[in-house]
Design an enzyme around this catalytic site. Structure first.
Site, mmCIF file in Angstrom:
data_model
loop_
_atom_site.group_PDB
_atom_site.id
_atom_site.type_symbol
_atom_site.label_atom_id
_atom_site.label_comp_id
_atom_site.label_asym_id
_atom_site.label_seq_id
_atom_site.Cartn_x
_atom_site.Cartn_y
_atom_site.Cartn_z
ATOM 1 C CD GLU A 39 -8.875 0.561 -2.095
ATOM 2 O OE1 GLU A 39 -9.255 -0.511 -2.597
ATOM 3 O OE2 GLU A 39 -7.776 0.688 -1.514
ATOM 4 C CB ILE A 65 -6.736 3.779 7.672
ATOM 5 C CG1 ILE A 65 -8.097 4.028 8.314
ATOM 6 C CG2 ILE A 65 -6.450 4.790 6.570
ATOM 7 C CD1 ILE A 65 -8.193 5.351 9.065
ATOM 8 C CB ALA A 73 -8.411 5.392 2.664
ATOM 9 C CG HIS A 90 -1.928 -1.060 1.254
ATOM 10 N ND1 HIS A 90 -3.155 -0.950 0.632
ATOM 11 C CD2 HIS A 90 -1.910 -2.294 1.828
ATOM 12 C CE1 HIS A 90 -3.847 -2.061 0.814
ATOM 13 N NE2 HIS A 90 -3.113 -2.896 1.534
ATOM 14 N N PRO A 91 0.453 2.264 -0.757
ATOM 15 C CG PRO A 91 -0.777 3.765 -2.071
ATOM 16 C CD PRO A 91 -0.686 2.304 -1.693
ATOM 17 C CG PHE A 145 -1.726 5.119 9.134
ATOM 18 C CD1 PHE A 145 -2.034 4.731 10.425
ATOM 19 C CD2 PHE A 145 -2.708 5.740 8.370
ATOM 20 C CE1 PHE A 145 -3.283 4.964 10.962
ATOM 21 C CE2 PHE A 145 -3.967 5.989 8.901
ATOM 22 C CZ PHE A 145 -4.255 5.598 10.205
#
Length: 336
Positions: free
Chosen positions: A84, A117, A119, A61-62, A115
């Protein structure tokens, strides 16, 4: 009635960037529909994918507020990540983006991974507030939370693979609470990776014939670096005095501890064989010690020892007693 859907490893890797997850999911198919796929995904993610697989998926993930790399292993995943984060980017100001950048750096420095989440539909201020809150967590707590968020993202992406079924797709945002909760209730999230594994009666019967691995194993995860800890010396001992037991506050006589075996963690943070391959584990008190001082000379702990008891009713079980290590703290978990 829905026809079965076959999902390939490439498609599944776009849903969750863990090779282990993609292979296990592909082998579990075909699926009659979205809900069956989500059930399989939850079980695989929480019960079969280990910590290395979790970290591998996180790294796909970025950072929030940044575009995926053009060299991303999965172009589909990169495109989905961009979508997203669309609400977050649309609601971001220059100052918000700068703050996201700074807090992303703080988070990665503390926990060793990006991090994570869910999003979709969330604004930049909302995500930033959550990042600040979660940055106060202990590493073990945050690792578990990140794994939960990854599962939410996986569910959403699986729904896209089943988008031909409008009914299934329309229920994407309402399915988190039911199917995933069932899987989490079974394993308490992180326990599938960090606690002793308790076999079913059928597994116990098979184990009486011959174990496929030693009854006590361990591995070490370096939380500060977000990677397995290689090269740590490990000792396994048993308390040999049948007339007493080690007690808190009393000096342990070294001659009462009998060495069972020693090893050094490999590149995956796993130790080699620490004891003989026995079918029935002798009840008693065991101690695993880690030479953390040699691994990190500037750390707080010259060594770490974990003492635990195997009871007579547990002698057919397998115990996995891992160490979660950072320069100034450590955690471990085991089951009953």
């Amino acid at each position: 009635m829905e026809s079965s859907v076959v999902l390939g490893e490439k498609e599944l890797f776009a849903c969750c960037g863990s090779v282990k997850f993609a292979k296990e999911m592909a082998a579990s198919g075909p699926f009659s529909g979205y809900l069956e796929a989500v059930g399989a995904a939850s079980d695989i993610w929480f019960n079969k994918v280990d910590v290395n697989g979790w970290l591998e998926a996180f790294s796909a993930h970025p950072q929030i507020g940044e575009s995926p790399s053009k060299t991303h292993k999965s172009p589909t995943s990169a495109q989905w990540s961009k979508g997203e984060q669309s609400t977050a980017l649309a609601t971001a100001t220059d100052s918000t983006l700068q703050e996201l950048y700074e807090w992303n750096a703080r988070y990665r420095q503390k926990f060793g991974f990006v991090f994570l989440i869910f999003a979709s539909g969330r604004s930049s201020p909302e995500i930033l507030a959550e990042m600040k809150r979660r940055c106060q967590n202990r590493p073990i707590v945050e690792l578990e939370l990140a794994a939960k968020e990854q599962m939410k993202i996986t569910e959403l992406r699986l729904s896209k693979l089943f988008s031909a079924n409008a009914t299934t797709a329309s229920t994407t945002n309402t399915q988190y609470g039911s199917d995933v909760t069932k899987a989490r209730d079974r394993v308490s999230h992180i326990s599938g990776h960090f606690v002793a594994v308790k076999e079913t009666p059928a597994e116990k019967s098979a184990e009486i014939v011959s174990r496929t691995r030693p009854p006590i194993t361990t591995h070490v995860l370096d939380i500060a670096r977000g990677s397995p800890a290689a090269g740590i010396e490990v000792l396994l001992e048993t308390w040999g005095n049948n007339q007493s037991r080690p007690l808190f506050g009393q000096m342990d006589s070294s001659h009462n501890w009998k060495l069972q075996g020693s090893s050094t963690t490999d590149k995956d943070g796993r130790s080699g064989q620490l004891m003989k391959m026995v079918d029935v584990l002798s009840p008693g008190i065991y101690r695993i010690s880690f030479n953390t001082g040699r691994y990190n000379p500037t750390g707080f702990f010259p060594y770490v020892s974990i003492v635990f008891e195997v009871r007579d009713s547990q002698k057919l079980e397998h115990f996995h007693v891992p160490l979660l290590l950072s320069p100034f703290s450590f955690s471990t978990y085991r089951g009953s």
